[in-house]
Scaffold this active site. Structure first.
Site, PDB file in Angstrom:
ATOM      1  CB  ALA A 220       0.988 -22.897  43.830  1.00 56.81           C
TER       2      ALA A 220
ATOM      3  CD  GLU B  12      -1.593 -24.906  36.565  1.00 56.46           C
ATOM      4  OE1 GLU B  12      -0.426 -24.835  36.990  1.00 56.46           O
ATOM      5  OE2 GLU B  12      -2.559 -24.392  37.149  1.00 56.46           O
TER       6      GLU B  12
ATOM      7  CG  ASP C 235      -6.416  -2.657  -2.855  1.00 58.16           C
ATOM      8  OD1 ASP C 235      -5.292  -2.634  -3.371  1.00 58.16           O
ATOM      9  OD2 ASP C 235      -7.114  -3.678  -2.751  1.00 58.16           O
TER      10      ASP C 235
ATOM     11  CG  ASP D 209     -10.427  -6.031  -4.155  1.00 56.87           C
ATOM     12  OD1 ASP D 209      -9.517  -6.295  -4.972  1.00 56.87           O
ATOM     13  OD2 ASP D 209     -11.008  -4.938  -4.118  1.00 56.87           O
TER      14      ASP D 209
ATOM     15  CG  ASP E 169      -5.462  -8.102  -5.263  1.00 58.51           C
ATOM     16  OD1 ASP E 169      -4.595  -7.685  -6.047  1.00 58.51           O
ATOM     17  OD2 ASP E 169      -6.545  -7.534  -5.092  1.00 58.51           O
TER      18      ASP E 169
ATOM     19  CG  ASN F 200      -2.054 -21.625  41.786  1.00 56.94           C
ATOM     20  OD1 ASN F 200      -1.513 -20.841  41.031  1.00 56.94           O
ATOM     21  ND2 ASN F 200      -2.516 -22.792  41.389  1.00 56.94           N
TER      22      ASN F 200
HETATM   23  P1  ATP Z   1      -7.547  -0.354  -6.125  1.00 59.17           P
HETATM   24  O1  ATP Z   1      -8.827  -0.984  -5.683  1.00 59.17           O
HETATM   25  O2  ATP Z   1      -6.334  -1.158  -5.896  1.00 59.17           O
HETATM   26  O3  ATP Z   1      -7.403   1.082  -5.773  1.00 59.17           O
HETATM   27  P2  ATP Z   1      -8.454   0.325  -8.589  1.00 59.17           P
HETATM   28  O4  ATP Z   1      -9.872   0.005  -8.345  1.00 59.17           O
HETATM   29  O5  ATP Z   1      -8.013   1.720  -8.551  1.00 59.17           O
HETATM   30  O6  ATP Z   1      -7.543  -0.456  -7.660  1.00 59.17           O
HETATM   31  P3  ATP Z   1      -8.705  -1.199 -10.933  1.00 59.17           P
HETATM   32  O7  ATP Z   1     -10.046  -1.598 -10.504  1.00 59.17           O
HETATM   33  O8  ATP Z   1      -7.730  -2.216 -11.317  1.00 59.17           O
HETATM   34  O9  ATP Z   1      -7.970  -0.311  -9.910  1.00 59.17           O
HETATM   35  O10 ATP Z   1      -8.881  -0.182 -12.118  1.00 59.17           O
HETATM   36  C1  ATP Z   1      -7.807   0.245 -12.875  1.00 59.17           C
HETATM   37  C2  ATP Z   1      -8.299   1.058 -14.042  1.00 59.17           C
HETATM   38  O11 ATP Z   1      -9.116   0.247 -14.871  1.00 59.17           O
HETATM   39  C3  ATP Z   1      -9.170   2.230 -13.624  1.00 59.17           C
HETATM   40  O12 ATP Z   1      -8.427   3.393 -13.425  1.00 59.17           O
HETATM   41  C4  ATP Z   1     -10.113   2.371 -14.788  1.00 59.17           C
HETATM   42  O13 ATP Z   1      -9.561   3.192 -15.778  1.00 59.17           O
HETATM   43  C5  ATP Z   1     -10.219   0.972 -15.343  1.00 59.17           C
HETATM   44  N1  ATP Z   1     -11.439   0.312 -14.883  1.00 59.17           N
HETATM   45  C6  ATP Z   1     -11.842   0.126 -13.603  1.00 59.17           C
HETATM   46  N2  ATP Z   1     -12.991  -0.532 -13.557  1.00 59.17           N
HETATM   47  C7  ATP Z   1     -13.359  -0.774 -14.817  1.00 59.17           C
HETATM   48  C8  ATP Z   1     -14.470  -1.447 -15.430  1.00 59.17           C
HETATM   49  N3  ATP Z   1     -15.433  -1.985 -14.718  1.00 59.17           N
HETATM   50  N4  ATP Z   1     -14.491  -1.503 -16.764  1.00 59.17           N
HETATM   51  C9  ATP Z   1     -13.521  -0.962 -17.499  1.00 59.17           C
HETATM   52  N5  ATP Z   1     -12.467  -0.337 -16.998  1.00 59.17           N
HETATM   53  C10 ATP Z   1     -12.372  -0.231 -15.670  1.00 59.17           C
END
Ligand code: ATP
Length: 881
Positions: A280, A284, A326, A628, A632, A722
């Site tokens: 008792a 466990e 993010d 993501d 990262d 128990n």
């Molecule tokens: P988090 O998700 O961490 O907030 P974020 O989405 O703000 O990050 P990123 O996706 O790395 O950051 O984008 C950084 C910068 O890159 C943006 O501010 C933008 O100017 C440019 N960017 C984002 N997406 C694209 C894309 N698909 N093509 C071209 N430039 C992009």
């Protein structure tokens, strides 16, 4: 012929799949039925019988069974059978608890199982990887784990990390063309993707040629390491503690037995009583209940959209003191809409909300659509991976919302899929958060080539030599300043900024990446809004109250980040915004010196995240970090609670994380932390309850022996107590709701032991009192009727059970028992009511009276029992301890 020798059309033909539409759902289902699921052979399941038998392998339980057998042979049938039945019921409870924990863990595993992107009936869908069949058309992007063996049909800068299969950790570039060679090893089959390997860059499509055990990985599956059993630190700590408690319980029991024998009790009687007491008193069941409590908590988290991949995270969540999150998609909606566009010299305002394509362009309140604006949007559409699709009658974006926003704006300018149909993509340098830009090399129907680069304005400006201002001309420093001012103006309004540049390329040529992105001609900058998620502001405030700091990490412009952080009330007046470039120039020490005052990290790359995690950890923080992308993963892994995104996250990020947010939402992290705190508190609650009960049981026996009294409880009674206390009430404590102020306390220190915050004192003081009141009940009854030992034992038995059933409510809070409404936990009320009912049955039901050596009690007896059994709880209810 091998798959890598075949042309893509031949492969498709052989596998009976249409490269445009993929398989039909019907055909896929047929194939899955015929060929089985796409899984590597599972480990053998332990049989249920074995799991059941395992419940009795405990040494003391075996001794008890042996002792019972002997007593049965000596003629004490009823006792022997009763003990056997109780032990059996205990075994069943253990078995069901274990099954339950097992099942919920299996469910968890299923929920966090990887998904594959396949085309079925002409539409791209995400399905569990185990449902992928041979012939499926499949899409792979950077960060994905390849779900089956695939012959590539399209590849854009696709690179694979195949170490899982080949041991080679350098990425391998992949292509589509057939390989006209004989026998090739997997590492040389450059147009094939293999199950379990990882896309580290680019994207591609292909046809599945092998699934499950019929893959290159399947061939070596026997070499794969078996999945390890997960034990959490708390479970480990408890297992250690369990060992110590066993020793203490055994020593005390031995002590009781020796004194009993010394006082003249028959050895045989004391032995059986001692063994029963040991069974008792040894907790466990503790590890099993902890697992059940953890997994029940995990189930509740699933309802809140948080999936725990590692049980240990549940405990760590309660200690989290910093959340690094993010911004895009986690704190914001990730629903972008272009609101403003700047072309050197001109400002345009764009109307329309969300992804609705109704809207127009205004310059000084005048609707306009100049050529340069239209070209900017056309180029933005060409340098783009997203597409607009109808979802439930509404237009939505398939792909990156940033790119979707540009497509929507382009529609407003009349640019459609047909407009861009005549342009062909020759080459692509994909976007990633490190580069913050993407580039495509395009050829039009006349064979003219040009490249388009779009990305963060500061990144593009550094590569820009020309602008278009009426006509194309060299960019001067005054122009650059103007553009930077425009970007700052947009960012200050919380807009995300993307610049678009072009460059002409001699026809027929395919320059390298560097020259494609050099000496660009800048067309302009778009500014898009991404509204914060509604629930995030409240969640941040709640975290603040709970002593948890929220930090925003973003690749966006510092001003955009600052504006959103202020809107979310995340950035205090004296809080600091640190940029990636500043971060790069700091050592880890320098960073950790200032980090307590930093709330926003802007323009960072994923590499910076690791530095941030480490700096916070250096300051003694328990850090939760979201992410993501592929890059990262190291930061997610290094953090104390790695968090990935269920929707937008890559497989790599998910695999590195211990928590997956199904809705990618910051508020879900807060809910998970709250649940994590509650689960830990609930575990403390039932540890306290179980151990205090055991202390009471041992002490009443010990005191009686020391006072040279007869045995206050007989073995069946001890075992029954128990069974009843270890059973339902303890489980119900595991289901308790959080206390009101659970998110108003400081995070729990990770160094804190199980018995800290006064738990040890509570266990001993309550246990001592439970033992004492039971002894008083026994002695009172015994003194009144020295000839009727059965009456005294019934009184002791009833008092012990009642004292424990009342004490269980005290365990719900660290504060007074009166601080919580007992009706709030109906499971507990139900458990206590049924335990009481069982007690009454054992006391008043004739046949069971024989078994349990009990007898009818009068109302007066009950008054005494109630008064005595309430003492341990009520007395402490008025004190602070
Ligand atoms: P988090 O998700 O961490 O907030 P974020 O989405 O703000 O990050 P990123 O996706 O790395 O950051 O984008 C950084 C910068 O890159 C943006 O501010 C933008 O100017 C440019 N960017 C984002 N997406 C694209 C894309 N698909 N093509 C071209 N430039 C992009």
């Amino acid at each position: 012929m091998k798959w890598y020798q075949l042309k893509t059309e031949e492969t498709a033909q052989k596998l009976g799949v249409d490269l445009e539409k993929g398989l039909t759902n019907q055909e896929a289902e047929n194939r899955r039925r015929k060929m089985g699921a796409n899984v590597l052979e599972d480990e053998k399941q332990t049989s249920l019988l074995l799991v059941f038998l395992k419940q009795f392998q405990d040494f003391m339980v075996l001794v008890l069974l042996a002792a019972t057998l002997v007593s049965g042979l000596l003629g004490e049938y009823i006792d022997a059978i009763a003990i056997m039945i109780i032990v059996l019921i205990n075994g069943f409870i253990g078995f069901f608890q274990e099954q339950r924990a097992e099942k919920s863990l299996a469910k968890l595993k299923e929920l966090s199982a990887p998904l594959a992107h396949v085309k079925r009936d002409g539409e791209w869908v995400k399905i569990p990887s185990k449902d992928v069949v041979v012939g499926d058309l499949i899409k792979i992007a950077s960060g994905d784990r390849v779900p089956a063996d695939v012959r590539l049909t399209k590849a854009g800068s696709l690179e694979l990390e195949e170490s899982a299969l080949t041991g080679e950790s350098l990425p391998v570039a992949k292509m589509v063309a057939p390989l006209d060679q004989g026998q090739l090893e997997p590492q040389d089959q450059h147009n094939m993707l293999f199950m379990g390997t990882l896309a580290s860059r680019g994207s591609g499509e292909g046809v599945v040629v092998g699934t499950g055990m019929n893959t290159a990985m399947g061939q070596i599956a026997s070499l794969l390491v078996k999945t390890e059993q997960m034990t959490t630190p708390l479970e480990k700590k408890l297992a250690e503690l369990g060992k110590l408690l066993i020793v203490i319980a055994l020593l005390l029991t031995l002590f009781v037995v020796l004194i009993g024998v010394y006082q003249g009790h028959p050895l045989y009687q004391m032995f059986l009583a001692g063994v029963s007491l040991a069974v008792a008193a040894i907790p466990e069941g503790l590890p099993a209940i902890v697992t059940v409590a953890l997994s029940l908590g995990v189930q509740r988290m699933i309802k809140r959209k948080a999936i725990v991949r590692k049980l240990s995270a549940v405990e760590t969540l309660g200690s989290a003191s910093v959340i690094c999150s993010d911004k895009t998609g986690t704190m914001t909606e990730n629903q972008m809409t272009v609101k403003e566009i700047f072309t050197p010299g001109n400002w345009y305002h764009v109307t329309g909300e969300g992804y609705d394509t109704n809207g127009a362009f205004y310059e000084d309140n005048r609707e306009v659509l100049p050529d340069q604006l239209r070209s900017l949007l056309l180029y933005g559409t060409l340098c783009n991976h997203a597409s607009l699709i109808k979802k439930k009658g509404k237009l939505g974006v398939d792909g990156d919302p940033t790119e979707g926003a540009i497509l929507v704006a382009a529609r407003k300018a009349g640019i459609t899929d047909e407009t861009v149909a005549s342009f062909k993509i020759i080459k692509e340098v994909p976007f990633d958060s490190d580069r913050k830009r993407m580039t495509v090399l395009i050829e039009d129907d006349k064979g003219n080539r040009f490249s388009i680069t779009k990305g963060a304005p500061d990144v593009l400006l550094a590569r820009t030599a020309f602008i278009v201002d009426g006509q194309r001309r060299a960019m001067k420093s005054a122009d650059q300043m103007k553009i930077e001012q425009a970007v700052a103006r947009m960012a200050g309004k919380a807009l995300r900024t993307i610049a678009i540049g072009v460059k002409s390329v001699p026809s027929g040529q395919t320059p390298d990446d560097f020259s494609l992105e050099k000496d660009l001609t800048l067309l302009g900058v778009t500014g898009m809004i991404d509204p914060p998620r509604k629930e995030v502001r409240g969640a941040i405030a709640e975290c603040q109250q709970a002593g948890i700091k929220t930090v925003m990490i973003t690749g966006d412009h510092a001003l955009t980040a600052r504006a959103i952080a202020q809107d979310l009330r995340l950035l205090p007046a004296n809080g600091q915004v640190l940029e990636g470039s500043q971060l790069s120039n700091m050592t880890e020490e320098q960073l950790s010196d200032v980090i307590e005052n930093v709330y926003v990290f802007a323009r960072v790359t994923p590499e910076h995240k690791l530095k941030i995690v480490k700096a916070f950890q250096k300051k003694g923080h328990v850090v939760a970090m979201t992410g993501d992308g592929v890059n990262d993963a190291p930061a997610i892994k290094a953090s104390d609670i790695g968090i990935s995104m269920g929707n937008s996250g890559t497989d790599v990020a998910k695999e590195a994380s211990s928590l997956v947010l199904l809705d990618d939402n910051f508020a879900t992290i807060k809910s998970a932390i709250k649940e994590g705190r509650n689960i830990y508190e609930n575990i403390r609650k039932f540890i306290r309850y179980l151990l205090a009960s055991n202390v009471g049981e041992i002490l009443v026996m010990l005191f009686a022996m020391l006072l040279a009294l007869p045995l206050p409880l007989i073995p069946v009674q001890i075992l029954w107590v128990n069974l009843v206390t270890d059973g339902l009430p303890a489980m119900a404590l595991g289901l308790d709701q959080p206390e009101q102020d659970v998110m108003r306390r400081k995070p729990r220190s990770p160094k804190e032991g199980i018995f800290s915050r006064g738990l040890g004192f509570k266990i001993i003081s309550r246990g001592l009192l439970i033992g004492l009141v039971t002894l008083v009940a026994f002695m009172t009854a015994y003194q009144d009727n020295p000839d009727n030992l059965r009456y005294a034992q019934t009184m002791a038995f009833a008092t012990l059970v009642m004292a424990q059933l009342i004490h269980v409510f005290d365990c719900r809070s660290d504060r007074s028992v009166f601080s919580r409404n007992p009706l709030q936990n109906l499971y507990l009320v139900g458990a206590v009511a049924s335990s009481m009912l069982l007690l009454l049955v054992v006391l008043y039901f004739d046949p069971l009276q024989e078994v349990f050596h009990t007898m009818d009690l009068s109302l007066k007896d009950w008054l005494l029992i109630t008064a005595l059994s309430a003492i341990p709880t009520v007395m402490f209810g008025f004190s602070k301890k």
